[in-house]
Design an enzyme around this catalytic site. Sequence first.
Site, PDB file in Angstrom:
ATOM      1  N   ASP A  97       0.787  -1.237   0.000  1.00  0.00           N
ATOM      2  CA  ASP A  97       0.000   0.000   0.000  1.00  0.00           C
ATOM      3  C   ASP A  97       0.814   1.278   0.000  1.00  0.00           C
ATOM      4  O   ASP A  97       0.339   2.325   0.429  1.00  0.00           O
ATOM      5  CB  ASP A  97      -0.918  -0.001   1.233  1.00  0.00           C
ATOM      6  CG  ASP A  97      -0.138  -0.196   2.527  1.00  0.00           C
ATOM      7  OD1 ASP A  97       1.089   0.001   2.524  1.00  0.00           O
ATOM      8  OD2 ASP A  97      -0.768  -0.556   3.539  1.00  0.00           O
ATOM      9  N   GLU A 119      -0.332  -9.069  -0.892  1.00  0.00           N
ATOM     10  CA  GLU A 119      -0.939  -8.473   0.305  1.00  0.00           C
ATOM     11  C   GLU A 119      -2.151  -7.607  -0.097  1.00  0.00           C
ATOM     12  O   GLU A 119      -2.283  -6.438   0.283  1.00  0.00           O
ATOM     13  CB  GLU A 119       0.064  -7.655   1.122  1.00  0.00           C
ATOM     14  CG  GLU A 119      -0.383  -7.379   2.547  1.00  0.00           C
ATOM     15  CD  GLU A 119       0.598  -6.516   3.330  1.00  0.00           C
ATOM     16  OE1 GLU A 119       0.559  -5.280   3.212  1.00  0.00           O
ATOM     17  OE2 GLU A 119       1.407  -7.095   4.074  1.00  0.00           O
ATOM     18  N   GLU A 133      -2.160   5.220   2.734  1.00  0.00           N
ATOM     19  CA  GLU A 133      -2.100   3.790   2.414  1.00  0.00           C
ATOM     20  C   GLU A 133      -3.462   3.187   2.084  1.00  0.00           C
ATOM     21  O   GLU A 133      -3.576   2.306   1.225  1.00  0.00           O
ATOM     22  CB  GLU A 133      -1.447   3.017   3.569  1.00  0.00           C
ATOM     23  CG  GLU A 133       0.050   3.285   3.726  1.00  0.00           C
ATOM     24  CD  GLU A 133       0.374   4.567   4.466  1.00  0.00           C
ATOM     25  OE1 GLU A 133      -0.554   5.203   5.024  1.00  0.00           O
ATOM     26  OE2 GLU A 133       1.557   4.957   4.499  1.00  0.00           O
ATOM     27  N   HIS A 210       6.121   5.934  12.530  1.00  0.00           N
ATOM     28  CA  HIS A 210       6.445   6.663  11.298  1.00  0.00           C
ATOM     29  C   HIS A 210       5.240   7.171  10.514  1.00  0.00           C
ATOM     30  O   HIS A 210       5.402   7.962   9.590  1.00  0.00           O
ATOM     31  CB  HIS A 210       7.287   5.790  10.361  1.00  0.00           C
ATOM     32  CG  HIS A 210       6.511   4.664   9.723  1.00  0.00           C
ATOM     33  ND1 HIS A 210       5.730   4.835   8.613  1.00  0.00           N
ATOM     34  CD2 HIS A 210       6.386   3.369  10.049  1.00  0.00           C
ATOM     35  CE1 HIS A 210       5.171   3.690   8.281  1.00  0.00           C
ATOM     36  NE2 HIS A 210       5.548   2.789   9.137  1.00  0.00           N
ATOM     37  N   ARG A 212       2.363   8.927   8.580  1.00  0.00           N
ATOM     38  CA  ARG A 212       2.191  10.351   8.257  1.00  0.00           C
ATOM     39  C   ARG A 212       1.128  11.020   9.131  1.00  0.00           C
ATOM     40  O   ARG A 212       1.288  12.152   9.560  1.00  0.00           O
ATOM     41  CB  ARG A 212       1.814  10.498   6.776  1.00  0.00           C
ATOM     42  CG  ARG A 212       3.006  10.685   5.856  1.00  0.00           C
ATOM     43  CD  ARG A 212       2.578  10.862   4.411  1.00  0.00           C
ATOM     44  NE  ARG A 212       3.599  11.505   3.599  1.00  0.00           N
ATOM     45  CZ  ARG A 212       4.735  10.940   3.187  1.00  0.00           C
ATOM     46  NH1 ARG A 212       5.023   9.708   3.536  1.00  0.00           N
ATOM     47  NH2 ARG A 212       5.586  11.611   2.441  1.00  0.00           N
ATOM     48  N   HIS A 243      12.964   5.969  12.733  1.00  0.00           N
ATOM     49  CA  HIS A 243      12.782   6.095  11.277  1.00  0.00           C
ATOM     50  C   HIS A 243      13.616   7.273  10.762  1.00  0.00           C
ATOM     51  O   HIS A 243      13.803   8.260  11.470  1.00  0.00           O
ATOM     52  CB  HIS A 243      11.293   6.305  10.998  1.00  0.00           C
ATOM     53  CG  HIS A 243      10.897   6.176   9.551  1.00  0.00           C
ATOM     54  ND1 HIS A 243      11.184   7.140   8.617  1.00  0.00           N
ATOM     55  CD2 HIS A 243      10.237   5.205   8.885  1.00  0.00           C
ATOM     56  CE1 HIS A 243      10.704   6.765   7.436  1.00  0.00           C
ATOM     57  NE2 HIS A 243      10.128   5.585   7.572  1.00  0.00           N
TER      58      HIS A 243
END
Length: 382
Positions: A97, A119, A133, A210, A212, A243
């Site tokens: 994604d 996936e 995503e 991490h 967004r 990250h």
Amino acid sequence: MMKVLAIFGTRPEAIKMAPLVKELGRYPGQISCRVAVTAQHREMLDQVLRLFEIEPEHDLGIMQPGQSLFDITGRALSGLEKVLREEQPDLVLVHGDTTTTFVASLASYYMQIPVGHVEAGLRTGNKFSPFPEELNRRLTGALADLHFAPTARARENLLLEGVRRESIFVTGNTVIDALLGTVSGDYVFTRPELKAIDHRNSRILLVTTHRRENLGEPMRHIYQALREIIESYPDVRIVFPVHKNPAVRSVVDSVLGGLERVHLTEPLDYQPFVNLMQKSYIVLTDSGGMQEEAPSLGKPVLVLRNTTERPEAVDAGTVLLVGTEREAVLRETRRLLDDKDYYRGMAEAVNPYGDGHASRRIAEFILYKYGMTKIPPVGFGG
Ligand code: UD1
Ligand code: UDP
């Protein structure tokens, strides 16, 4: 000979595609598998390519510091046009994604090249969570021709959206293939700071963040909760591989920097990382992939998000959706640290996401669909 091109760009895609790339290499007379990376990630992608000894035939090198969604989308789309024209594959394989996933599917569609989505079918139902995503995977689903659903629930999601039943195959998640090949009981850390931790007499909280939608205040609240935990539990250590995103780093440093028993490290290579997970007490994360790995290792996971597209381990009781409020993170972490029976209940090892044979099933489905075998493959879960 069928030509397959695997396209990916970030760390988790690489981890989950590596076992499949290796598997497709086992059918030399039937399948030729080549690899193109957008390199939406650089160092974090290269760590995985090195470990699994994958040398991509194409590397677009698109990553820029602090890149926007527009940067990734534009640079990947124009770079992939050239790759696809040169390669002319019979099938493109994408994973999951990310924006690389969506853009590679779009580019393939523009060239009328079939796409296999590994996936496939994960959904939260909320188009802004996780962002971007949820839409990346829905759009990829609309563009794909073959859908490799990791679980029966993911297949149901696709059927509800009108995807044709015969194009979906339940395979298990390739992350479990990668995990089982990487965790070992006698693993010895090479990094001095990890080697120095007394795993037997301290309880390790393994933390990553991490997403967004968590950048800024939500992350600050999470870290404030962790700070309170470390101040009140002398036997607890936090290991937090941070990250590379500078927007994550600045908040981590300002709240957790310099604290005793808080180990802020660079992103770890996959091998030490999952072996550290194996030695951890609790996993706190907003990661997708870690929600699949930790249950398999019997580690309770507190998910630092408001939604999850991975409800199977929540149902099994090993994963809890906590959100990002300071109070909630504090309360749920304390509860796991204070109540041994409650902890034991969550620390059950469960494997709803796979059995280590997902890549083989994907290869078998491809061979079957492209008429290279008449034997219908058997899906994950029978
Ligand atoms: C991306 C994916 C996300 C996935 C995550 C896995 C998108 C929009 N996001 O998010 O779905 O869950 O990867 O980690 O597709 N950086 C480096 N070196 C690296 C990697 C990143 O310096 O090796 C820094 C760069 O400044 C980069 C920033 O991190 O601009 C953000 O990277 P990006 O890929 O845009 O977003 P992620 O949060 O990593
Ligand atoms: N991971 C790793 N090193 C780290 C942190 C995570 O190898 O320092 C692995 C982890 O085991 C999992 C994957 O990276 O397989 C998860 O990646 P990430 O959280 O970046 O992305 P997501 O899964 O949320 O898409």
